[in-house]
Design a protein around this motif. Structure first.
Motif, PDB file in Angstrom:
ATOM      1  N   SER A 132       0.787  -1.234   0.000  1.00  5.45           N
ATOM      2  CA  SER A 132       0.000   0.000   0.000  1.00  5.45           C
ATOM      3  C   SER A 132       0.818   1.282   0.000  1.00  5.45           C
ATOM      4  CB  SER A 132      -0.909   0.023   1.222  1.00  5.45           C
ATOM      5  OG  SER A 132      -0.139   0.081   2.425  1.00  5.45           O
ATOM      6  N   ARG A 144      -7.317  -7.557  -4.020  1.00  8.44           N
ATOM      7  CA  ARG A 144      -8.269  -6.665  -3.344  1.00  8.44           C
ATOM      8  C   ARG A 144      -7.631  -5.281  -3.208  1.00  8.44           C
ATOM      9  NH1 ARG A 144      -9.532  -8.270   2.118  1.00  8.44           N
ATOM     10  NH2 ARG A 144     -11.440  -7.070   1.818  1.00  8.44           N
ATOM     11  N   PRO A 145      -7.526  -4.559  -4.307  1.00  2.00           N
ATOM     12  CA  PRO A 145      -6.749  -3.314  -4.299  1.00  2.00           C
ATOM     13  C   PRO A 145      -7.243  -2.244  -3.334  1.00  2.00           C
ATOM     14  CG  PRO A 145      -8.018  -3.566  -6.331  1.00  2.00           C
ATOM     15  CD  PRO A 145      -8.058  -4.879  -5.635  1.00  2.00           C
ATOM     16  N   GLY A 146      -8.507  -2.251  -2.945  1.00  2.00           N
ATOM     17  CA  GLY A 146      -9.014  -1.224  -2.031  1.00  2.00           C
ATOM     18  C   GLY A 146      -9.111  -1.661  -0.588  1.00  2.00           C
ATOM     19  N   CYS A 147      -8.448  -2.762  -0.237  1.00  2.00           N
ATOM     20  CA  CYS A 147      -8.661  -3.372   1.077  1.00  2.00           C
ATOM     21  C   CYS A 147      -8.108  -2.540   2.235  1.00  2.00           C
ATOM     22  CB  CYS A 147      -8.085  -4.787   1.112  1.00  2.00           C
ATOM     23  SG  CYS A 147      -6.311  -4.865   0.820  1.00  2.00           S
ATOM     24  N   ASP A 175      -8.188   0.952   2.125  1.00  3.70           N
ATOM     25  CA  ASP A 175      -8.659   2.319   1.930  1.00  3.70           C
ATOM     26  C   ASP A 175      -9.169   2.956   3.215  1.00  3.70           C
ATOM     27  OD1 ASP A 175      -7.997   2.184  -0.712  1.00  3.70           O
ATOM     28  OD2 ASP A 175     -10.049   2.057  -1.480  1.00  3.70           O
ATOM     29  N   HIS A 176      -9.508   2.124   4.210  1.00  5.58           N
ATOM     30  CA  HIS A 176     -10.014   2.667   5.465  1.00  5.58           C
ATOM     31  C   HIS A 176      -8.911   3.313   6.312  1.00  5.58           C
ATOM     32  CE1 HIS A 176      -8.471  -1.302   6.576  1.00  5.58           C
ATOM     33  NE2 HIS A 176      -8.383  -0.860   7.814  1.00  5.58           N
ATOM     34  N   THR A 205      -6.455   5.955   7.263  1.00  2.12           N
ATOM     35  CA  THR A 205      -6.324   7.393   6.971  1.00  2.12           C
ATOM     36  C   THR A 205      -4.922   7.915   7.205  1.00  2.12           C
ATOM     37  OG1 THR A 205      -7.069   7.920   9.213  1.00  2.12           O
ATOM     38  CG2 THR A 205      -8.748   7.815   7.489  1.00  2.12           C
ATOM     39  N   ARG A 226      -1.245   8.693   6.651  1.00  3.72           N
ATOM     40  CA  ARG A 226      -0.466   8.837   5.423  1.00  3.72           C
ATOM     41  C   ARG A 226       0.922   9.402   5.759  1.00  3.72           C
ATOM     42  NH1 ARG A 226      -4.005   6.186   3.856  1.00  3.72           N
ATOM     43  NH2 ARG A 226      -5.258   6.300   1.952  1.00  3.72           N
TER      44      ARG A 226
END
Length: 294
Positions: free
Chosen positions: A216, A284-287, A289-290, A292, A294
């Motif tokens: 990620s 699962r490319p968006g797994c 996304d939760h 925050t 960065r």
């Protein structure tokens, strides 16, 4: 192989695991019955009939009727609850009453009456209930699902739990479905067998975070909680005691080495190597996304 007239029953067919298995059986051209609570939510698959048991596993009479004529049954675990062990016993009794000839049960790695993970004790009780019927069986003991690992990371990028430096080889649900379908299509070959279904490599949770960070680009990390800290971090007005116990003891089972198992069973049953954590993430490319942070 299962004879063409030997109907395969799949419970939980509207769920993520049962649905995967049903899709594979449909591709293989198997005759199957999808047993669900709500017929409207059942997947539409060629060659599959649908029977609803609105009361679920606790409805012995309704489930017995829904299973009538089924030869080989995939019994997927019920939703986690304080009554799950009783629900499973009801389902097992219904299968026996309906004349099911073989039960394939999705259990959990290290299922035992004295397992550290509380829900693994429920799985042991279910296995015992199946054995007591005298019906031929196959137990598939899944490791922690690799698909769930990203969800263990908090929004702040930290995976918290009292697992210490223990290891687990998480298994992809796709690999579990491949293995389960293979057993359902050839149940006699696997009668009486228990298979541990794992991924290809046992990882610490710190190592799992490193894999997810690599995937990620996020600054993910593992925080090894102390036991009291773990219980307190999970407490809340809408969280039942059994849920807290299950959550904490799942990590403790890792710490105690009870999930430090790498098995060849996926390769043996499904005929291919199991997916590693990175491969599951890539599917699962968006797994994450939760997260925050960065």
């Amino acid at each position: 192989m299962t004879a063409p007239d030997q109907l395969i029953g799949v419970t939980g067919a509207s769920g993520a695991l049962g649905g995967r298995v049903a899709a594979r059986l449909a591709t293989a051209g198997a005759a199957q019955r999808l047993v669900v609570r709500d017929a409207a939510r059942a997947p539409q698959l060629g060659g599959a009939e649908v029977r609803a048991a609105p009361g679920g596993y606790a409805d012995h009479a309704g489930l017995t009727e829904a299973l009538a004529g089924v030869h080989t049954l995939l019994l997927v675990s019920a939703a986690e609850s304080e009554t799950r062990a009783d629900e499973h016993r009801s389902a097992v009794a219904a299968a026996a009453a309906a004349g099911v000839a073989h039960v394939v049960y999705l259990s959990f790695l290290g299922a035992a009456a004295d397992a550290t993970f509380t829900l693994a004790r429920d799985h042991d009780a279910t296995e015992a209930a199946i054995r007591a019927t005298g019906v031929p069986f196959t137990f598939l003991r899944d490791s922690l699902y690799a698909d769930f690992v990203p969800g263990m990371v908090g929004a702040d990028g930290v995976l918290r739990g009292p697992a210490g430096s223990g290891r687990v080889a998480p298994v992809a649900r796709d690999d579990v479905a491949d293995a389960a379908a293979a057993v359902l299509l050839d149940p006699a070959t696997h009668a009486g067998a228990t298979y541990d279904l794992t991924g290809p490599e046992a990882l610490t949770l710190a190592e799992a975070c490193a894999v997810m960070a690599q995937f990620s680009g996020l600054p993910l990390q593992y925080h090894a909680e102390e036991l009291q800290e773990a219980f307190e971090s999970r407490m809340g007005p809408d969280v039942a005691d059994f849920e807290i116990d299950a959550w904490v003891t799942s990590y403790l089972a890792i710490r105690e080495g009870e999930l430090d198992i790498v098995s060849p069973a996926v390769r043996t049953l499904a005929g291919h190597e199991p997916l590693g954590l990175l491969e599951v993430l890539e599917r699962r490319p968006g797994c994450l996304d939760h997260v925050t942070a960065r």
